[in-house]
Design an enzyme around this catalytic site. Structure first.
Site, PDB file in Angstrom:
ATOM      1  N   TYR A   4      -7.637  -6.721  11.267  1.00  0.00           N
ATOM      2  CA  TYR A   4      -6.900  -5.517  11.652  1.00  0.00           C
ATOM      3  C   TYR A   4      -7.020  -5.273  13.155  1.00  0.00           C
ATOM      4  O   TYR A   4      -6.005  -5.143  13.848  1.00  0.00           O
ATOM      5  CB  TYR A   4      -7.454  -4.336  10.861  1.00  0.00           C
ATOM      6  CG  TYR A   4      -6.689  -3.047  10.998  1.00  0.00           C
ATOM      7  CD1 TYR A   4      -5.439  -2.890  10.405  1.00  0.00           C
ATOM      8  CD2 TYR A   4      -7.222  -1.972  11.690  1.00  0.00           C
ATOM      9  CE1 TYR A   4      -4.747  -1.694  10.503  1.00  0.00           C
ATOM     10  CE2 TYR A   4      -6.543  -0.772  11.795  1.00  0.00           C
ATOM     11  CZ  TYR A   4      -5.307  -0.632  11.201  1.00  0.00           C
ATOM     12  OH  TYR A   4      -4.619   0.555  11.307  1.00  0.00           O
ATOM     13  N   ASN A  52       8.792  -9.936  14.186  1.00  0.00           N
ATOM     14  CA  ASN A  52      10.119  -9.830  13.559  1.00  0.00           C
ATOM     15  C   ASN A  52      10.808  -8.511  13.922  1.00  0.00           C
ATOM     16  O   ASN A  52      12.004  -8.465  14.222  1.00  0.00           O
ATOM     17  CB  ASN A  52       9.994  -9.916  12.036  1.00  0.00           C
ATOM     18  CG  ASN A  52       9.740 -11.332  11.556  1.00  0.00           C
ATOM     19  OD1 ASN A  52       9.983 -12.301  12.280  1.00  0.00           O
ATOM     20  ND2 ASN A  52       9.258 -11.459  10.327  1.00  0.00           N
ATOM     21  N   THR A  91       0.824  -1.217   0.000  1.00  0.00           N
ATOM     22  CA  THR A  91       0.000   0.000   0.000  1.00  0.00           C
ATOM     23  C   THR A  91       0.855   1.263   0.000  1.00  0.00           C
ATOM     24  O   THR A  91       0.341   2.342  -0.267  1.00  0.00           O
ATOM     25  CB  THR A  91      -0.959   0.042   1.210  1.00  0.00           C
ATOM     26  OG1 THR A  91      -0.181  -0.083   2.406  1.00  0.00           O
ATOM     27  CG2 THR A  91      -1.988  -1.070   1.133  1.00  0.00           C
TER      28      THR A  91
END
Ligand code: UDP
Length: 347
Positions: A155, A109, A45
């Site tokens: 989300y 991560n 995006t």
């Protein structure tokens, strides 16, 4: 003032999602303060156009990577901002599994990188963790009303899990993580077709299309201009001691969607009528941040009123719609380009 990193030079700051709407403004602000910026973006995006002006900046480096796959980086960093996630409902629902994995595996991560480099970490969380709130305005100690199975869950629940990861690592003394709960943000560099209300209404008014309102338009949102948000993010990253809990960042000015449409209509004169559409499932009815905590801890509050921010955003869309690729790849249609010179902003 330029703060020094542990090695005595300007700080090295990794901005994940740095080519996105908010991330690119953050990169600008960090560079202008003298930091070195490693911008990581998958370009799902984000847009290269947003960071094109920084391409030759000696302190800027662009790394194309998805945070779900990012296990290491080849230079030390002092701070990590995680802004990497699709944020508009149509975009984060387009690939909901990837949205969830970005929030959980991707954030995991980056937290591992922060621990390895002993870097401070800021997670971009969201007012969506409050769901369709039963308390108003929303304070950080409100636990929310989120559907864990609905179309927004990828989300909302992803961001809630990301917050849990951050605070587990804070409690364990492993990462200096901070969490900003970001309320609706707008400004130049929003994607014209990302589906959010301000970009939709402005682009529709400018291109003479019907202004789409979902539901009755009586639902409310509180809109924060992007420069205010970026100042809040940087203040939260740098405050000492670590607040050890989430901090709302948003503008407490609350508007119905109908009021917003009227403001856009007055600002960008258009013959376009309003077109009402069904309200999407789980669409929150009211949203307004209580920002007492940000005021107390950070001395931060928004400065840009909605009318001024809308004017700047409208001017930006008018100036760029005809020349920049729409939704990353396509050019704006000729109709949008030729309309450009015919549109003015009424203030
Ligand atoms: N909305 C609308 N018309 C649009 C886009 C959105 O009426 O063209 C509504 C949407 O249903 C929600 C509000 O505007 O009630 C804000 O939507 P947005 O997608 O900007 O963000 P959200 O706060 O829902 O994540």
């Amino acid at each position: 003032m330029l703060q020094k990193s542990r090695n005595g030079k300007g700080r090295s700051v990794l901005v994940a999602g740095g080519a996105g709407f908010v991330g690119s403004h953050l990169c600008d602000a960090l560079l202008s303060r003298g930091d070195r910026v490693l911008c990581v973006d998958s370009f799902i995006t984000g847009s290269v156009t947003n960071v094109q002006p920084l391409a030759n900046h000696p302190q800027f480096r662009l790394i194309e990577a998805d945070i779900c796959d990012l296990r290491s980086i080849d230079e030390p960093v002092d701070q990590i901002y995680n802004l990497a996630c699709a944020a508009s409902p149509p975009q984060y629902q387009a690939d909901p599994v990837h949205t969830m994995m970005t929030c959980v595996a991707g954030t995991g991560n980056l937290l591992a990188l922060a621990e390895y480099h002993n870097a401070s970490f800021l997670q971009a969380s969201t007012s969506e963790v409050y769901g369709d709130p039963a308390e108003h305005p929303q304070r950080e100690d409100y636990r929310g009303n989120v559907s864990c199975t609905g179309p927004r869950a990828c989300y909302d629940e992803g961001k809630r899990a990301a917050e849990a990861l951050c605070f587990d690592l804070v409690r364990a003394g492993r990462v200096d993580a901070r969490v900003a709960r970001i309320f609706n943000t707008y400004g130049p560099r929003m994607q014209p077709h990302d589906g959010r209300i301000i970009s939709n209404l402005l682009v529709q008014a400018i291109t003479g299309k019907p202004l789409t309102i979902y539901g009755s338009g009586q639902q409310t949102r509180s809109f924060c201009f992007v420069s205010d948000l970026v100042a809040g993010l940087m203040a939260l990253m740098n405050v000492t001691p670590n607040p050890q809990g989430p901090v709302n960042l948003g503008n407490p000015g609350e508007f119905t969607i109908n009021q917003l449409a009227e403001m856009v209509h007055a600002m960008v004169p258009t013959a376009a009528r309003i077109a009402y559409h069904p309200l999407p499932q789980d669409d929150p009815q009211r949203r307004r941040p209580d920002i007492s905590k940000a005021k107390d801890l950070l001395g931060w509050e928004p400065r840009v009123p909605l009318a001024e921010g809308l004017r700047q955003t409208a001017a930006w869309f008018i100036a760029t719609l005809g020349t920049q690729p729409v939704s990353g790849k396509r050019r704006a249609p000729p109709s949008a380009r030729t309309r450009r010179s015919n549109v003015s902003i009424g203030v």
